[in-house]
Design a protein around this motif. Structure first.
Motif, mmCIF file in Angstrom:
data_model
loop_
_atom_site.group_PDB
_atom_site.id
_atom_site.type_symbol
_atom_site.label_atom_id
_atom_site.label_comp_id
_atom_site.label_asym_id
_atom_site.label_seq_id
_atom_site.Cartn_x
_atom_site.Cartn_y
_atom_site.Cartn_z
ATOM 1 N N LEU A 183 6.732 6.446 2.517
ATOM 2 C CA LEU A 183 8.045 6.058 3.231
ATOM 3 C C LEU A 183 9.206 6.686 2.402
ATOM 4 C CD1 LEU A 183 9.792 4.334 5.178
ATOM 5 C CD2 LEU A 183 9.291 2.360 3.597
ATOM 6 N N VAL A 184 10.099 7.025 3.135
ATOM 7 C CA VAL A 184 11.381 7.675 2.725
ATOM 8 C C VAL A 184 12.348 6.547 3.118
ATOM 9 C CG1 VAL A 184 13.222 9.398 2.416
ATOM 10 C CG2 VAL A 184 10.799 9.967 2.285
ATOM 11 N N ILE A 185 13.343 6.070 2.034
ATOM 12 C CA ILE A 185 14.578 5.366 2.109
ATOM 13 C C ILE A 185 15.646 6.065 1.927
ATOM 14 C CG2 ILE A 185 15.965 3.002 1.669
ATOM 15 C CD1 ILE A 185 13.189 2.450 2.990
ATOM 16 N N ASP A 186 16.346 6.552 2.972
ATOM 17 C CA ASP A 186 17.239 7.631 2.641
ATOM 18 C C ASP A 186 18.827 7.129 2.858
ATOM 19 O OD1 ASP A 186 18.543 10.050 2.051
ATOM 20 O OD2 ASP A 186 18.089 11.004 4.006
ATOM 21 N N LEU A 187 19.496 7.327 1.750
ATOM 22 C CA LEU A 187 20.838 6.885 1.821
ATOM 23 C C LEU A 187 21.973 8.126 1.626
ATOM 24 C CD1 LEU A 187 20.135 4.078 -0.417
ATOM 25 C CD2 LEU A 187 20.799 3.590 2.070
ATOM 26 N N VAL A 188 21.191 9.225 1.423
ATOM 27 C CA VAL A 188 21.983 10.530 0.835
ATOM 28 C C VAL A 188 22.046 11.549 2.053
ATOM 29 C CG1 VAL A 188 21.931 12.268 -0.650
ATOM 30 C CG2 VAL A 188 21.518 10.011 -1.363
ATOM 31 N N ALA A 189 21.060 12.070 2.575
ATOM 32 C CA ALA A 189 21.047 13.085 3.400
ATOM 33 C C ALA A 189 21.469 14.446 2.960
ATOM 34 C CB ALA A 189 21.673 12.894 4.924
ATOM 35 N N GLY A 190 22.334 15.218 3.693
ATOM 36 C CA GLY A 190 23.062 16.353 2.977
ATOM 37 C C GLY A 190 21.685 17.385 2.857
ATOM 38 N N ASP A 191 21.794 18.513 2.147
ATOM 39 C CA ASP A 191 20.947 19.565 1.878
ATOM 40 C C ASP A 191 19.646 19.507 1.477
ATOM 41 O OD1 ASP A 191 23.348 21.076 2.702
ATOM 42 O OD2 ASP A 191 23.898 21.761 0.612
ATOM 43 N N GLN A 192 19.307 18.492 0.794
ATOM 44 C CA GLN A 192 17.998 18.177 0.347
ATOM 45 C C GLN A 192 17.135 17.454 1.643
ATOM 46 O OE1 GLN A 192 17.393 15.184 -2.738
ATOM 47 N NE2 GLN A 192 16.282 16.477 -3.908
ATOM 48 N N ARG A 198 6.573 7.311 7.753
ATOM 49 C CA ARG A 198 7.978 6.768 7.935
ATOM 50 C C ARG A 198 9.302 7.308 7.380
ATOM 51 N NH1 ARG A 198 4.364 3.764 5.753
ATOM 52 N NH2 ARG A 198 5.491 1.733 5.732
ATOM 53 N N TYR A 199 10.280 7.427 7.809
ATOM 54 C CA TYR A 199 11.509 7.929 7.189
ATOM 55 C C TYR A 199 12.552 7.043 8.020
ATOM 56 C CZ TYR A 199 16.066 10.395 6.668
ATOM 57 O OH TYR A 199 17.242 10.539 6.466
ATOM 58 N N THR A 200 13.361 6.350 7.042
ATOM 59 C CA THR A 200 14.554 5.368 7.457
ATOM 60 C C THR A 200 15.818 5.993 6.878
ATOM 61 O OG1 THR A 200 14.281 3.971 5.715
ATOM 62 C CG2 THR A 200 12.758 3.487 7.402
ATOM 63 N N ALA A 201 17.029 5.971 7.598
ATOM 64 C CA ALA A 201 18.219 6.007 7.222
ATOM 65 C C ALA A 201 19.190 5.244 7.401
ATOM 66 C CB ALA A 201 18.642 7.677 7.896
ATOM 67 N N SER A 202 20.128 5.287 6.403
ATOM 68 C CA SER A 202 21.206 4.315 6.559
ATOM 69 C C SER A 202 22.320 4.379 5.651
ATOM 70 C CB SER A 202 20.777 2.620 6.402
ATOM 71 O OG SER A 202 21.880 1.802 6.647
ATOM 72 N N GLY A 203 22.628 6.009 5.658
ATOM 73 C CA GLY A 203 23.592 6.393 4.784
ATOM 74 C C GLY A 203 23.616 8.068 4.658
ATOM 75 N N ALA A 204 24.767 8.446 4.310
ATOM 76 C CA ALA A 204 24.733 9.944 4.472
ATOM 77 C C ALA A 204 25.710 10.486 3.309
ATOM 78 C CB ALA A 204 24.838 10.546 5.898
ATOM 79 N N ILE A 205 25.802 9.833 2.200
ATOM 80 C CA ILE A 205 26.649 10.353 1.322
ATOM 81 C C ILE A 205 26.774 11.647 0.658
ATOM 82 C CG2 ILE A 205 27.078 7.721 0.466
ATOM 83 C CD1 ILE A 205 25.382 8.574 -2.005
ATOM 84 N N ALA A 206 25.697 12.535 0.878
ATOM 85 C CA ALA A 206 25.756 13.911 0.505
ATOM 86 C C ALA A 206 26.033 14.633 1.719
ATOM 87 C CB ALA A 206 24.374 14.178 0.029
ATOM 88 N N ALA A 209 12.240 6.816 -7.592
ATOM 89 C CA ALA A 209 13.597 6.525 -7.351
ATOM 90 C C ALA A 209 14.330 7.968 -7.770
ATOM 91 C CB ALA A 209 14.167 5.482 -8.267
ATOM 92 N N ILE A 210 15.160 8.419 -7.036
ATOM 93 C CA ILE A 210 16.050 9.537 -7.316
ATOM 94 C C ILE A 210 17.411 9.236 -7.708
ATOM 95 C CG2 ILE A 210 16.929 11.723 -6.317
ATOM 96 C CD1 ILE A 210 14.852 11.499 -4.007
ATOM 97 N N THR A 211 17.688 9.835 -8.873
ATOM 98 C CA THR A 211 19.110 9.205 -9.318
ATOM 99 C C THR A 211 19.485 10.288 -10.467
ATOM 100 O OG1 THR A 211 20.422 7.443 -10.319
ATOM 101 C CG2 THR A 211 18.204 8.072 -11.170
ATOM 102 N N GLN A 265 0.886 -1.224 0.089
ATOM 103 C CA GLN A 265 0.313 0.009 0.117
ATOM 104 C C GLN A 265 0.604 1.302 0.140
ATOM 105 O OE1 GLN A 265 -1.061 -2.573 2.136
ATOM 106 N NE2 GLN A 265 -2.205 -3.384 0.442
ATOM 107 N N ASP A 266 2.198 1.124 0.121
ATOM 108 C CA ASP A 266 3.040 2.257 0.303
ATOM 109 C C ASP A 266 3.515 2.912 -0.964
ATOM 110 O OD1 ASP A 266 3.016 2.319 3.055
ATOM 111 O OD2 ASP A 266 4.532 0.997 3.442
ATOM 112 N N THR A 267 3.637 4.223 -1.162
ATOM 113 C CA THR A 267 4.440 4.995 -2.058
ATOM 114 C C THR A 267 5.921 5.162 -1.436
ATOM 115 O OG1 THR A 267 2.726 5.644 -3.063
ATOM 116 C CG2 THR A 267 4.834 6.987 -3.582
ATOM 117 N N ILE A 268 6.807 4.750 -1.953
ATOM 118 C CA ILE A 268 8.184 4.782 -1.414
ATOM 119 C C ILE A 268 9.089 5.414 -2.274
ATOM 120 C CG2 ILE A 268 10.054 3.155 -0.473
ATOM 121 C CD1 ILE A 268 8.213 1.053 0.024
ATOM 122 N N LEU A 269 9.652 6.419 -1.366
ATOM 123 C CA LEU A 269 10.788 7.403 -2.259
ATOM 124 C C LEU A 269 12.239 6.802 -1.804
ATOM 125 C CD1 LEU A 269 11.415 9.961 -3.688
ATOM 126 C CD2 LEU A 269 11.175 11.105 -1.846
#
Length: 352
Positions: free
Chosen positions: A245-254, A267-275, A209-211, A180-184
């Motif tokens: 739901l946001v699956i975030d591997l970037v973080a940063g200014d955005q 919900r928001y999940t983080a497992s990275g911060a390459i930005a 997907a952001i790319t 049921q989720d839309t996942i970014l």
């Protein structure tokens, strides 16, 4: 150990925090000595990932003056260290308390390890960080962390799964992702991001997907329902309150935009911060929208076993960007850091 196993092996050791010059290829490393609950694995292939580079560069340290906390677990590392968390290989010997029938099994190593040298560690250690890993001809791990894999995929393909896919599965599981989720998904072309695309689609979710523009068609082919240019204004493109739901591997200014596009109660999940690891949070957005934020590092007990099941059932597929021999680990990491690739870069240990 059996007589056919040598006493010495080749491998790459990290001699300290710093640049690629800290990586040293050696042919005089001792083959690991097993504790009672260990298995010895002849390594076939090992993937390259962010953890390797972050550990080498002391990126995990939150202190400017030293690197005493520059490890996955926030404790000092012991050098020289054999890195490598993504490992596929074959069990060639076992410890005293392990069934000898395991010899000959093809295995994947669970990278988040609770047992090392017959000792339980809380919080868990990371394979190739707090203990030696798979950038060598042989490695050892507690038997519980060596998962038998029955698959027609090659060793190179299987070595692309452990770290990235278990991280992605852990993030989706922690946030109770569903059809049921839309996942970014940010950083969707990387190892964890592309894994998250596949695992989210396997659940039946809608995936955005952001790319970068050059990788958009590949991600659509992989299963993404929509792609967004990296750096685009997410609120303008998606609208506020549009994502579950946001699956975030970037973080940063955005980062503040992620919370704006989340629906109330989502919900928001983080497992990275390459930005960039430091972000700006308007705490009002967090509490007025009743958002749940998850930091995901330690794998839940079922995650890796579930992942092996997905592989064996063909529900997910490997994405191999390039391969290198172990001696060329510096070149492999250099290519990895350019971020021009889609999927995983893997070291072929069998060619060493």
């Amino acid at each position: 150990m059996t007589a056919s196993i040598p006493k010495l092996m080749s491998g790459v050791v990290l001699n300290g925090n710093g640049g690629p010059e800290q990586l040293e290829y050696r042919q005089d490393l001792a083959v690991p000595t097993l504790a009672s609950n260990d298995v010895l694995i002849k390594v076939a292939a090992a993937g390259v990932n962010n953890t390797d580079i972050n550990t080498r560069t002391a990126w995990y340290s939150k202190q400017d003056s030293n690197s005493a906390d520059a490890s996955w677990a926030g404790a000092p590392l012991s050098f020289p260290l054999i890195q490598g968390a993504d490992v596929c290989g074959v069990i060639v010997a076992v410890g005293d308390k392990v069934d000898a029938k395991r010899i000959g099994e093809r295995v994947l190593i669970e990278p988040c390890v609770v047992e090392v040298d017959d000792t339980i560690h809380t919080p868990p250690w990371y394979f190739g960080s707090e203990c030696n890993g798979g950038f060598a001809q042989y490695t050892k791990v507690a038997s519980r962390h060596a998962y038998t894999i029955n698959s027609t995929l090659t060793d190179i393909e299987l070595a692309s799964f452990p770290c990235s896919y278990s991280t992605a599965e852990n993030m989706l599981s922690r946030a109770s992702a569903s059809a049921q989720d839309t996942i970014l998904i940010s950083g969707a072309s990387g190892g964890v991001g592309s894994a998250a695309v596949q695992l989210a689609k396997a659940r039946g979710a809608k995936v955005i997907a952001i790319t970068s523009p050059s990788k958009q068609q590949a991600l659509l082919k992989l299963g993404a329902d929509q792609v967004i240019d990296r750096g685009a204004d997410l609120v303008s493109v998606l609208g506020e309150n549009s994502v579950d739901l946001v699956i975030d591997l970037v973080a940063g200014d955005q980062w503040p935009e992620f919370l704006k596009v989340l629906k109330p109660g989502s919900r928001y999940t983080a497992s990275g911060a390459i930005a960039g690891p430091l972000v700006e949070l308007d705490i009002r957005t967090l509490y007025l929208k009743d958002l749940s934020l998850f930091g995901c590092t330690v794998l839940s007990a079922n995650i890796f076993g579930d992942l092996v099941g997905y592989i064996e059932q063909g529900k997910i597929k490997p994405l191999i960007a390039n391969t290198f021999p172990l001696k060329e680990i510096g070149k492999a990491q250099e290519e990895f850091q350019k971020k021009h690739h889609l999927g995983k870069i893997v070291l072929n240990i069998m060619k060493d």
